[in-house]
Motif scaffolding. Sequence first.
Motif, PDB file in Angstrom:
ATOM      1  N   PHE A  66       0.816  -1.207   0.000  1.00 22.66           N
ATOM      2  CA  PHE A  66       0.000   0.000   0.000  1.00 22.66           C
ATOM      3  C   PHE A  66       0.856   1.267   0.000  1.00 22.66           C
ATOM      4  O   PHE A  66       0.364   2.365  -0.222  1.00 22.66           O
ATOM      5  N   PHE A  77     -15.196  28.404   2.221  1.00 24.67           N
ATOM      6  CA  PHE A  77     -15.628  27.016   2.038  1.00 24.67           C
ATOM      7  C   PHE A  77     -14.491  26.149   2.558  1.00 24.67           C
ATOM      8  O   PHE A  77     -13.542  25.869   1.836  1.00 24.67           O
ATOM      9  N   THR A 102      -9.583   6.881   9.776  1.00 24.72           N
ATOM     10  CA  THR A 102     -10.170   7.903   8.910  1.00 24.72           C
ATOM     11  C   THR A 102     -11.693   7.917   8.962  1.00 24.72           C
ATOM     12  O   THR A 102     -12.322   8.643   8.203  1.00 24.72           O
ATOM     13  N   ARG A 117     -16.376  19.965   4.304  1.00 24.11           N
ATOM     14  CA  ARG A 117     -16.167  21.347   3.867  1.00 24.11           C
ATOM     15  C   ARG A 117     -17.536  21.932   3.578  1.00 24.11           C
ATOM     16  O   ARG A 117     -18.350  21.319   2.879  1.00 24.11           O
ATOM     17  N   GLU A 134     -32.169  15.964   8.746  1.00 21.08           N
ATOM     18  CA  GLU A 134     -32.642  15.511   7.438  1.00 21.08           C
ATOM     19  C   GLU A 134     -33.849  14.582   7.627  1.00 21.08           C
ATOM     20  O   GLU A 134     -34.858  14.705   6.922  1.00 21.08           O
ATOM     21  N   VAL A 189     -10.316  16.026  -4.241  1.00 20.23           N
ATOM     22  CA  VAL A 189     -10.750  16.931  -3.179  1.00 20.23           C
ATOM     23  C   VAL A 189     -10.569  18.371  -3.633  1.00 20.23           C
ATOM     24  O   VAL A 189     -11.433  19.221  -3.412  1.00 20.23           O
ATOM     25  N   GLY A 223     -13.387  19.155  -5.960  1.00 19.03           N
ATOM     26  CA  GLY A 223     -14.629  19.352  -5.225  1.00 19.03           C
ATOM     27  C   GLY A 223     -14.630  20.670  -4.481  1.00 19.03           C
ATOM     28  O   GLY A 223     -15.656  21.360  -4.403  1.00 19.03           O
ATOM     29  N   THR A 224     -13.484  21.024  -3.944  1.00 20.12           N
ATOM     30  CA  THR A 224     -13.395  22.275  -3.190  1.00 20.12           C
ATOM     31  C   THR A 224     -13.650  23.463  -4.119  1.00 20.12           C
ATOM     32  O   THR A 224     -14.349  24.414  -3.753  1.00 20.12           O
ATOM     33  N   THR A 227     -21.725  21.285   0.325  1.00 23.52           N
ATOM     34  CA  THR A 227     -20.896  20.505   1.245  1.00 23.52           C
ATOM     35  C   THR A 227     -20.015  19.578   0.427  1.00 23.52           C
ATOM     36  O   THR A 227     -20.370  19.170  -0.684  1.00 23.52           O
ATOM     37  N   LEU A 228     -18.866  19.275   1.013  1.00 21.59           N
ATOM     38  CA  LEU A 228     -17.949  18.332   0.376  1.00 21.59           C
ATOM     39  C   LEU A 228     -17.463  17.381   1.449  1.00 21.59           C
ATOM     40  O   LEU A 228     -16.908  17.806   2.465  1.00 21.59           O
ATOM     41  N   THR A 229     -17.711  16.107   1.256  1.00 22.31           N
ATOM     42  CA  THR A 229     -17.155  15.117   2.181  1.00 22.31           C
ATOM     43  C   THR A 229     -16.389  14.098   1.370  1.00 22.31           C
ATOM     44  O   THR A 229     -16.676  13.853   0.200  1.00 22.31           O
ATOM     45  N   SER A 268     -14.304  10.281   1.381  1.00 22.94           N
ATOM     46  CA  SER A 268     -14.159   9.001   2.063  1.00 22.94           C
ATOM     47  C   SER A 268     -12.902   8.336   1.562  1.00 22.94           C
ATOM     48  O   SER A 268     -12.691   8.189   0.361  1.00 22.94           O
ATOM     49  N   TYR A 269     -12.037   7.990   2.473  1.00 23.92           N
ATOM     50  CA  TYR A 269     -10.831   7.262   2.072  1.00 23.92           C
ATOM     51  C   TYR A 269     -10.430   6.324   3.197  1.00 23.92           C
ATOM     52  O   TYR A 269     -10.868   6.468   4.334  1.00 23.92           O
ATOM     53  N   GLY A 270      -9.594   5.361   2.861  1.00 19.62           N
ATOM     54  CA  GLY A 270      -9.164   4.393   3.854  1.00 19.62           C
ATOM     55  C   GLY A 270      -7.937   4.894   4.574  1.00 19.62           C
ATOM     56  O   GLY A 270      -7.520   6.026   4.390  1.00 19.62           O
ATOM     57  N   VAL A 271      -7.390   4.027   5.430  1.00 20.30           N
ATOM     58  CA  VAL A 271      -6.090   4.348   6.001  1.00 20.30           C
ATOM     59  C   VAL A 271      -5.155   4.543   4.833  1.00 20.30           C
ATOM     60  O   VAL A 271      -4.227   5.321   4.852  1.00 20.30           O
ATOM     61  N   GLU A 272      -5.444   3.746   3.815  1.00 18.55           N
ATOM     62  CA  GLU A 272      -4.649   3.787   2.614  1.00 18.55           C
ATOM     63  C   GLU A 272      -5.056   5.011   1.815  1.00 18.55           C
ATOM     64  O   GLU A 272      -5.884   4.938   0.912  1.00 18.55           O
ATOM     65  N   ARG A 331      -3.366   6.334  -0.202  1.00 18.18           N
ATOM     66  CA  ARG A 331      -2.564   6.317  -1.408  1.00 18.18           C
ATOM     67  C   ARG A 331      -2.955   5.170  -2.317  1.00 18.18           C
ATOM     68  O   ARG A 331      -2.883   4.017  -1.936  1.00 18.18           O
ATOM     69  N   PHE A 374     -27.759  16.373   5.817  1.00 17.45           N
ATOM     70  CA  PHE A 374     -27.002  15.128   5.601  1.00 17.45           C
ATOM     71  C   PHE A 374     -26.100  15.309   4.392  1.00 17.45           C
ATOM     72  O   PHE A 374     -26.578  15.557   3.286  1.00 17.45           O
ATOM     73  N   PRO A 375     -24.794  15.206   4.571  1.00 17.81           N
ATOM     74  CA  PRO A 375     -23.892  15.630   3.507  1.00 17.81           C
ATOM     75  C   PRO A 375     -23.472  14.520   2.553  1.00 17.81           C
ATOM     76  O   PRO A 375     -22.587  14.739   1.731  1.00 17.81           O
ATOM     77  N   GLU A 376     -24.055  13.358   2.688  1.00 15.16           N
ATOM     78  CA  GLU A 376     -23.648  12.296   1.774  1.00 15.16           C
ATOM     79  C   GLU A 376     -24.642  12.206   0.618  1.00 15.16           C
ATOM     80  O   GLU A 376     -25.833  12.450   0.788  1.00 15.16           O
TER      81      GLU A 376
END
Lengths: 65, 65, 274, 274, 387, 387, 181, 181
Positions: D15, E9, E119, E180, E293, G18, G21-22, G37-39, G41-45, G47, G64-66
Amino acid sequence: MWKVEVNEKLCKRCGICSTFCPVKVFTCEIDGLPVHTYQEKCTGCNLCVLRCPDIALTLTGGKEQ
Amino acid sequence: MWKVEVNEKLCKRCGICSTFCPVKVFTCEIDGLPVHTYQEKCTGCNLCVLRCPDIALTLTGGKEQ
Amino acid sequence: MKAQEFLVKEKFPLFWCAGCGNGSVMHAIVRCFEKLNYTRENTVVVTGIGCWGKGDDYINTNTFHGTHGRALAFGTGIKLANPELNVVVLMGDGDGATIGGNHLIHAARRNVDVTSIVVNNLNYGMTGGQYSGTTPCNKTTSTSRYGHIEHGFDLSGLVAAAGAPYVARGSVYGIVQLEKFILEALKKKGFSFVEAISQCPTHFGRLNGMKEPAGMLNWIKENSVSVSSANQLSDSERENKFILGKFADKEKEDYSTKYLRVIREAKKIKEGGK
Amino acid sequence: MKAQEFLVKEKFPLFWCAGCGNGSVMHAIVRCFEKLNYTRENTVVVTGIGCWGKGDDYINTNTFHGTHGRALAFGTGIKLANPELNVVVLMGDGDGATIGGNHLIHAARRNVDVTSIVVNNLNYGMTGGQYSGTTPCNKTTSTSRYGHIEHGFDLSGLVAAAGAPYVARGSVYGIVQLEKFILEALKKKGFSFVEAISQCPTHFGRLNGMKEPAGMLNWIKENSVSVSSANQLSDSERENKFILGKFADKEKEDYSTKYLRVIREAKKIKEGGK
Amino acid sequence: MTKKQDIRFIQGNVAMVEGAIAAGARFYAGYPITPSSEVAEASSIRLPQEDGLYVQMEDEIASIAAIIGASASGKKSYTATSGPGFSLMQENLGVAIMAEVPCVIINVQRSGPSTGLATKPAQGDFLQSRWGTHGDHGIIVLSPSTVQDCFDLMIDAFNYAEKYRTPVIFLADEIVGHIREKVVIREVDENEIINRAQPDCEPEEYKPFNHTENGVAPLAPFGDKYVVRLSGSTHDERGFPCSRPDNADKFIRHYTDKIEKNYKDIVKVRKYNLEDVDITLVAFGGSTRSALEAMNMARKEGKKVGVLQLVTLWPFPEDEVIDALINSKAVIVPEMNLGQMIREVKRLNDFNTVVQGVNRIDSMAITPKEILDKIAEVENESSRIFG
Amino acid sequence: MTKKQDIRFIQGNVAMVEGAIAAGARFYAGYPITPSSEVAEASSIRLPQEDGLYVQMEDEIASIAAIIGASASGKKSYTATSGPGFSLMQENLGVAIMAEVPCVIINVQRSGPSTGLATKPAQGDFLQSRWGTHGDHGIIVLSPSTVQDCFDLMIDAFNYAEKYRTPVIFLADEIVGHIREKVVIREVDENEIINRAQPDCEPEEYKPFNHTENGVAPLAPFGDKYVVRLSGSTHDERGFPCSRPDNADKFIRHYTDKIEKNYKDIVKVRKYNLEDVDITLVAFGGSTRSALEAMNMARKEGKKVGVLQLVTLWPFPEDEVIDALINSKAVIVPEMNLGQMIREVKRLNDFNTVVQGVNRIDSMAITPKEILDKIAEVENESSRIFG
Amino acid sequence: MKSRYEIILSGVGGQGLVVGGTILGEAATMFENLNSTLTTSYGVETRGTFTKSDVIISKDEIFFPEVVEEDFVLALAQVSYDKYAKLINENCILVYDCNSIDPVDHLKARQYGFPITDAAREIGNIATANIISLGLIVKMTGVVSVESVTNVLKEQFSKKPKIYEMNLNAFNKGLEMAEQL
Amino acid sequence: MKSRYEIILSGVGGQGLVVGGTILGEAATMFENLNSTLTTSYGVETRGTFTKSDVIISKDEIFFPEVVEEDFVLALAQVSYDKYAKLINENCILVYDCNSIDPVDHLKARQYGFPITDAAREIGNIATANIISLGLIVKMTGVVSVESVTNVLKEQFSKKPKIYEMNLNAFNKGLEMAEQL
Ligand SMILES: Cc1ncc(C[n+]2csc(CCOP(=O)(O)OP(=O)(O)O)c2C)c(N)n1
Ligand SMILES: Cc1ncc(C[n+]2csc(CCOP(=O)(O)OP(=O)(O)O)c2C)c(N)n1
Ligand code: SF4
Ligand code: SF4
Ligand code: SF4
Ligand code: SF4
Ligand code: SF4
Ligand code: SF4
Ligand SMILES: [Mg+2]
Ligand SMILES: [Mg+2]
């Protein structure tokens, strides 16, 4: 003659093998995949294999072959 | 002449002043309270004052007096 | 202000045991305060927890009595937030070198302008004489009844290796030299460290056949050598000696001074727009 | 067992980022496992948290993945409870030398027979390239945008000063030497320590003008000197170099061996009646 | 360009830094950890621009110690961390409580226990934020649900810290820390800002713990004309160690009372559509967004659903929750844990109100749909009540 | 002489060590702290006599890490501390929970918060013992009230740890840790001792987290014929990191469920005179002694007072407390804190039973008289109920 | 435009999603009177493995931002294409990089492949793929105006004219490519 | 003897009061079929300041381990004498070291001064004051038998004959002094 094989699935195209090969044996494809181009110059020092961070290289062959 | 005074309330009778006085000026009372007995030998080196863990000693006087 | 005026006389006599070295070191410190014209207001004495950590009970300046092992971290915040203060951090060998060892080496490296004074009595006095990170090999403590099998730190050597610009080791026996080291350390701009080899007659002394309060101090006296003569000793000989003297004394710009440059740079960028 | 068999091939590709030095060090380690005839069963790889701390994901032996900075403390328990095990502790410079610095120096002092391998990439890779206790002065990181004002540890020097019997520093560039150090460290009875200077192209490299993955490795190459030639350098010159070589290599009885004497002594006393 | 200075933002984590600076904070010490590291990074850039100081310490223990020390020197101070680091801070949190040194500790919660999933969001530290450090004590905990909160509520956090000489926990979560969205960074009016009271007595008379009946003693900074003794051990008014039982009693009660007795001043909640409800959703932090929501969706279906958002988590808004229990037929508590806040709600439920949780611990946000489903379920189950 | 081997007059702290050894513990790592240091000292003397190992670590963080490591190597392990050290252990406590490594953590409580009064008793860590570490989790907490408990209950502590692959908190207090009284140190029967289950599958098939429906997976020690992967990060059955939500859900629930669902096996209480009561005193630890004395005194006065001693504190003995709430006209909770356990009791009180606390935080033991006074007060106040 | 528009930007770590999106969010909130809104999702990884950003742009307050119902999905890597291709419905637009992704047929969504990687190489930096995509999004959805985005770019890179230029080029390239639809 | 006997041993840190109390407790629990508890109260300042030990010896189980009504108080230092002299009642015996304590008159308790320090010096070690006091207590109260205490001493010091002898002398000295009452 020595042969260094690249595992394409593991290689991340970092360029370390080619940059530090003492005799500059490698060339790189457009996406960065190293190719053991000047094979005849390869001394079999194995440094590229040892340094490759992705354990993507194998050295085979040798003088005798 | 030098004089070392002992604050009885602060002194814990540890014997450090007397043990390490370079010229062995002190004697100790039965409960361990040091007494500046051989005052005339005292060189005023101040070491007893500096080492006393309980800040129980004061040195006064001196050559002139 | 006179040395005596830095002491909280109403709290005397000191709570420390008869013959404990803590009082001697404290006395030396306030003498240095006098020599340097410190005031109660511009000085902060920071302590951890331990017998020596109660030193602030008797000192009349500003004080901060934190947690075991963390005195230097509190002291770092105190100093960085107000670089005008004289910050003096008192720690035991458990406090400063065992649980607090990481803060010690990082403070040495970071070079914040505080002075640390570790009273190294080779054990945890406060909790009953257990072994610490400086207890010498083969000694008896209340948790090494069969003889201690670890090696104690060469603490001053370690702090010097961590990058501190001023490091010195003295002893309560060599009180004059110790006071000189403390004075130099206080004067030093940057992180300074003084290790005072001291006696805990109640625990370390008693458990190691030194029954009289003065016994352990005598043992310290007899096992001390100077830095220069220590060079001729073998490793194992060195380990059994207290090597007294200076381990580092160099110039190194301190954190707060350097941070002024950070602020300058930051403002330049801020004013240049975001 | 072959080096390759110590790897968890199903989890490949690694990774880690393109050009990250972690994989090179991991490869060297498993080659040493092969050379020493370690087995999966008699070996425990202990890790902390960080990019390098994910090394155990790819190693096939017993593993213990603990908390950030505490790998050596877990490793100490693992080894002391079963001295037959080969215990290898992998730590980053944040893990091993910043948050975990105290465990490192005490492990060195205590001399428990474990091998620690710190991959020092001069920053916190995992959390986004903030400065660590080894980040060199003046460098840029994500929390020292205006230039870093602290000095990084001479980590190997520090660990040697803490009493470790085996200490060596290599680099990913000098991979052959590094592998030799790792092999020696694994063989050493007692606490051994290898520092591998490595590249984090993604953060440290990128923020310091080394854009190509190979750039930082090249910088390491160009700034490395040997221990022997480093002796001729001034303090400030030394600080800007990676001094590669052995910092300590001596015999020192390890904790578990010594503890056998404690047990003997304890039983004598027990049998003597209590 | 004026517009730009006002509306941004940015991430919640970054807004927290702007809020702290607006509140007058000028000192940050911390140790990076996901998902709070942006607080560190933004602080390292912004603080020196305002003559403040950023220092990265060797760990979280040192970080909280450094901010306590800096605050004792008179600088408003804060740190940020997540679960693992917050656990490490627990011992020294007690020092801030005992020595009564104002400071703000940001915990951006992630999925635990232990290292968990670094995360990913969670709200598993709700009860830890109240009870994590040993010994009896009181504590103020605030929880933001929007990026605007990260700015505005941070000002409250510092104000409470200064007013009550206490650490304040800013209990965010990965959702709010990393989202954000639009935020108005306004210039804060001077009289919106509370600074710790300063002594006006003669220096000899100053006692740093000489508390007044309903308040706290003024706290002079180190380096002023006063001499200040601060201590994490049980101490008397002057800061000297004191083991008299009556003294211990007085001070330990004080640590709790100064907070509990100022409940009215400290407790903030937000009420949405509570005038006329069958079902109240009680939520905090990131989950509030799901609840709101869900409320909107339910209202569209004609259901009388409202939301009680707990902005102050501790002291627990007992009065407001009791009102909700009294005024609703059912209370639903959505939280990203196995049911921590609901324990407190149930403790207060002397009214036989239906109380149910919507819990998620799989590192994903609670969806509005899940809450809607629970609403339907509760309606069904208790049709006799609603009928 | 046989007699002497059995009956001893020792401190609770020392009896804990004998209990640990009897339970099979052979590894101690710790950092001394008042009032628990005698556990360290006795361990340093006794363990090597039994081929065990004592090591003093550089701090409490390392101490708990070392015992977890040692346990992973197959040695039953324990540590001892008090409040400040217990706070420091919170992060790594999570590792033991997440990696499911058995171990016992003794906390001999002293007066807090922070450094507090080191030599004085308190019971202020009751809620911390449940919620001190971040993230959702379950935990077993046992609390002794006599020196005999220190021996006997310690065996239970190790048994639970091994059976459920979990850390067990042994929550003592200064009163019980330092009191000297008669204790019978008996040779423990082999089948009284539980050792963690061992795998019997083929090495390739072994998965250290492959839990069965109602239990936990066998845990092979490092160095055996199995290869064991342990991790404090969210992991899958094999111990590899895994961020799949369903996996997180499964394991986080498991950490709580394996304890809560075995409530019947884990919860121990002692009932004194509860057959026929008006007032039940619910107590734990050192305060139980005050409660029992008060009970005896009250009975002499003809009052129907009984004692419910909670020996297991967590999982909280809900059923037994509910019984007490149902069967008593009033429940009085004496505790040396500002009212921590009483929160739990109140949470369960759906019966309008009078619930009141006797609280002392001035570092002194609660006297039987204070409890008697409270009994009288409750009787007066609720004369309508008793009338 | 719909009153609430839900966008997913997906790919693998390091593709600048990101940032993309920003810029969208800034355009909406700072230059138009919208909420966003901007959210992410990523893993520990962080990369090299799957990541996605959810961008919501709305006239109303966003709780709800998703993303619940995708209006637009950008896929810059095969993994992310594979993940979304099957999930999304007929009202959704799916845009993918046809240089690096093998599309599947018979999707419910309307899908469009663009040679985004090639275009980025042409512009001189493969890292501009995200900005090119922005152009595509803006043109194809009208969720924010071209002007708002260029304003953001201008402010963002005000002190680095070369980089500004490159990004502007990239954005225009995206607009252009969408134009040719 | 009463079924429950409450004893306070008081003085300053370092006088061996805990050892004294432990011997009493061991005698009671290990050699007579009694229950006993010993609790000690001291400050952070374990050294040189007031400490006391509460010893309870009882036929019944002992719950609350603190002395509520003193049957016997030993005071080896002025601070502790001062603290207890006024508190205790007529049923209590107060024994103090008359070498180091100035007594006050008109106490409710029956008080007896003994030259304990002098006696200890005579025996050759001032640290034996606690054992001498034990002799006084045993003789004056009969709370445990002389034999039980000597048994404890024997076991305790079985491997150090000299110290055993010294302590036995001290104990006997205490018995003797009480005899002369
Ligand atoms: C976190 C924590 N762990 C342990 C303790 C207990 N404790 C108090 S002082 C001390 C050691 C004291 O030794 P040292 O620092 O050498 O000081 P000394 O008493 O020898 O002067 C210990 C272990 C504590 N207060 N806090
Ligand atoms: C107690 C705690 N604090 C902080 C973190 C966050 N964290 C995880 S890894 C890391 C630093 C990683 O740096 P390093 O150890 O040098 O490893 P690298 O990623 O560079 O290999 C940090 C700060 C954590 N997991 N736990
Ligand atoms: S060093 Fe390895 S990963 Fe890097 S380019 Fe060469 S083969 Fe690929
Ligand atoms: S083996 Fe040596 S010479 Fe051959 S390619 Fe690799 S590095 Fe170059
Ligand atoms: S050194 Fe001080 S305390 Fe010790 S005996 Fe002398 S005067 Fe008394
Ligand atoms: S001043 Fe010097 S010579 Fe005089 S008594 Fe003190 S130590 Fe001895
Ligand atoms: S125990 Fe030791 S260190 Fe503590 S006061 Fe006594 S002699 Fe000093
Ligand atoms: S962030 Fe740095 S250390 Fe981590 S994997 Fe990438 S290059 Fe390696
Ligand atoms: Mg010490
Ligand atoms: Mg690193």
